[in-house]
Design an enzyme around this catalytic site. Structure first.
Site, short mmCIF file in Angstrom:
data_model
loop_
_atom_site.label_atom_id
_atom_site.label_comp_id
_atom_site.label_asym_id
_atom_site.label_seq_id
_atom_site.Cartn_x
_atom_site.Cartn_y
_atom_site.Cartn_z
N ASP A 131 -45.71 -9.77 31.47
CA ASP A 131 -47.03 -10.20 31.63
C ASP A 131 -47.63 -10.74 30.20
O ASP A 131 -48.66 -10.15 29.49
CB ASP A 131 -47.80 -9.13 31.96
CG ASP A 131 -47.22 -8.46 33.25
OD1 ASP A 131 -47.99 -8.57 34.49
OD2 ASP A 131 -46.24 -7.85 33.21
N ASP A 152 -44.58 -12.52 35.35
CA ASP A 152 -45.79 -13.32 35.20
C ASP A 152 -45.76 -13.69 33.62
O ASP A 152 -46.50 -13.06 32.62
CB ASP A 152 -46.91 -11.81 34.99
CG ASP A 152 -47.44 -11.71 36.48
OD1 ASP A 152 -46.91 -12.27 37.54
OD2 ASP A 152 -48.40 -10.91 36.61
N TYR A 167 -49.80 -17.33 32.67
CA TYR A 167 -50.87 -17.07 33.30
C TYR A 167 -51.94 -18.25 33.27
O TYR A 167 -51.71 -19.23 32.58
CB TYR A 167 -51.90 -16.02 32.45
CG TYR A 167 -51.39 -14.70 32.79
CD1 TYR A 167 -51.67 -13.99 34.02
CD2 TYR A 167 -50.38 -13.85 32.05
CE1 TYR A 167 -51.18 -12.65 34.24
CE2 TYR A 167 -49.92 -12.86 32.23
CZ TYR A 167 -50.30 -12.03 33.63
OH TYR A 167 -49.76 -10.84 33.66
N HIS A 218 -40.40 -7.17 38.77
CA HIS A 218 -41.75 -7.27 38.33
C HIS A 218 -42.59 -6.38 38.67
O HIS A 218 -43.29 -5.88 37.70
CB HIS A 218 -42.41 -8.82 38.58
CG HIS A 218 -43.76 -9.00 38.16
ND1 HIS A 218 -44.21 -9.08 37.00
CD2 HIS A 218 -44.97 -8.78 39.04
CE1 HIS A 218 -45.54 -9.06 36.84
NE2 HIS A 218 -45.98 -9.11 38.07
N HIS A 229 -52.21 -1.24 39.34
CA HIS A 229 -51.72 -1.30 40.50
C HIS A 229 -51.10 -0.28 41.28
O HIS A 229 -50.87 -0.34 42.59
CB HIS A 229 -50.69 -2.63 40.56
CG HIS A 229 -51.20 -3.91 39.98
ND1 HIS A 229 -52.05 -4.58 40.70
CD2 HIS A 229 -51.11 -4.48 38.82
CE1 HIS A 229 -52.38 -5.71 40.02
NE2 HIS A 229 -51.67 -5.69 38.91
N HIS A 255 -45.98 -5.96 35.56
CA HIS A 255 -47.22 -6.16 36.59
C HIS A 255 -48.41 -5.37 36.18
O HIS A 255 -49.41 -5.74 36.05
CB HIS A 255 -46.57 -5.55 38.03
CG HIS A 255 -47.36 -5.91 38.96
ND1 HIS A 255 -48.06 -6.95 39.17
CD2 HIS A 255 -48.04 -5.11 40.00
CE1 HIS A 255 -48.92 -7.21 40.36
NE2 HIS A 255 -48.78 -5.78 40.90
N ASP A 256 -48.18 -3.88 36.08
CA ASP A 256 -49.45 -3.22 35.52
C ASP A 256 -49.27 -3.29 33.93
O ASP A 256 -48.30 -3.34 33.17
CB ASP A 256 -49.17 -1.58 35.72
CG ASP A 256 -49.73 -1.25 36.84
OD1 ASP A 256 -50.97 -1.84 37.23
OD2 ASP A 256 -49.28 -0.45 37.62
#
Length: 327
Positions: free
Chosen positions: A45, A78, A81, A210, A219, A245-246
């Protein structure tokens, strides 16, 4: 083991990589160090053109990468972005990757999976060989295996598992080319993964996706993975499941197996202020801020550390194995 149909040789970042293209998951051979050990960083991320402390995290990654003499970097999705890449000529690739991770120690192979934000753009673009011509470090596929002999790392494309991305898109358009029909895609992926895990003779088995299987972050658990993926990991003696993800750092122990659930999704935007679930059984560590993770493996020991944006070690976990199995 299934017969290998084709053999390709690729040259990436001055090293020789062997790709086995078979009916199952593609496997990339990446040698361990001469002493048999292995070290790498895990980041998720991140791609925001340096914003939200991405550049600061990258700087600390460079320092830790040099100290540990890392062999490669794992990206847990991710990658760009907010909506992935437009195409394989998108300037965001260099602005969020090449121009950010500039430390000498990070000029190693990056093994990457796609996240849900990547699927909101041109997901196929991130898989394009053209990106490797722009930056030879980049290797992103949907699902694949990195075999270091000491460890096998199984990269799993988790976004297609999540039903809401197909039913409640909230105005987002997902690039499902190569995925549909969803049920068949997931069935085949799980079949290939289970076969590969069962046949693996590696000392350490690590799965990377992910989405989290277990998380106390924003999440939370990904129920589709709890139902469909977790039983396969438990049955095949997987040591660690690593994810993004988180936007936080986490270490949660499985309550029914030795699996460690490790979240490293703090490569840029974080600080969501989430404080629920911190009394969850099995929770060893949670940090709601930016950072990354390092992994060091030998035949007998795993040493994993979580770092914040200033390079401080926030949490350390160790695991040990017997050098020889009992008869």
């Amino acid at each position: 083991m299934a017969a290998i149909s084709m053999l390709f040789l690729f040259t990436f970042s001055s090293a020789l990589w062997v790709l086995h293209a078979s009916a199952e998951l593609q496997t990339f051979a990446h040698p361990s160090k001469h002493d048999g050990s292995l070290s790498f960083l895990v980041l998720g991320d991140w791609g925001r053109r340096g914003a939200y402390n991405q550049s600061q995290v990258a700087f600390q990654m460079g320092k830790v990468g040099e100290k540990l003499d890392i062999d490669f970097v794992v990206s847990a999705g991710d990658n760009f972005y907010d909506n992935g890449l437009v195409d394989d000529h998108d300037a965001a690739f260099e602005e969020s990757f090449t121009n950010i991770y500039t430390a000498k120690s990070l000029q190693k192979q990056w093994y990457s999976v796609l996240g849900n934000h990547d699927y909101r753009g041109n997901a196929v673009a991130q898989l394009s060989p053209l990106l490797r011509k722009i930056d030879t470090r980049w290797l992103c596929l949907r699902s694949f295996i990195v075999n270091t002999e000491l460890a096998e790392i199984f990269f799993v494309d988790t976004t297609p598992f999540v039903r809401e991305y197909f039913t409640e898109t909230n105005g987002h358009k997902y690039d499902w080319r190569g995925i549909l029909p969803q049920k068949s895609y997931i069935t085949n992926l799980l079949k290939d993964l289970e076969l590969a895990l069962r046949e693996s003779s590696a000392k350490w088995k690590i799965v990377v996706g992910h989405h989290a299987i277990r998380s106390v972050g924003h999440h939370g658990d990904t129920q589709e993975l709890v139902t469909q993926l977790l039983p396969i990991l438990r049955e095949n003696n997987v040591d660690f499941y690593m994810n993004g993800h988180d936007h936080c750092l986490e270490h949660i122990s499985d309550t029914e197996s030795p699996i460690g659930f490790l979240t490293s999704g703090a490569g840029s935007k974080a600080w969501r202020g989430y404080t629920q679930g911190l009394n969850r059984k099995g929770l060893n560590f949670f940090y709601d801020g930016q950072g990354f993770m390092s992994v060091q493996l030998t035949q007998t020991d795993a040493n994993i550390e979580f770092y914040d944006v200033s390079g401080n070690v926030l949490h350390r976990l160790t695991a040990s194995k017997q050098l020889h199995s009992s008869l």
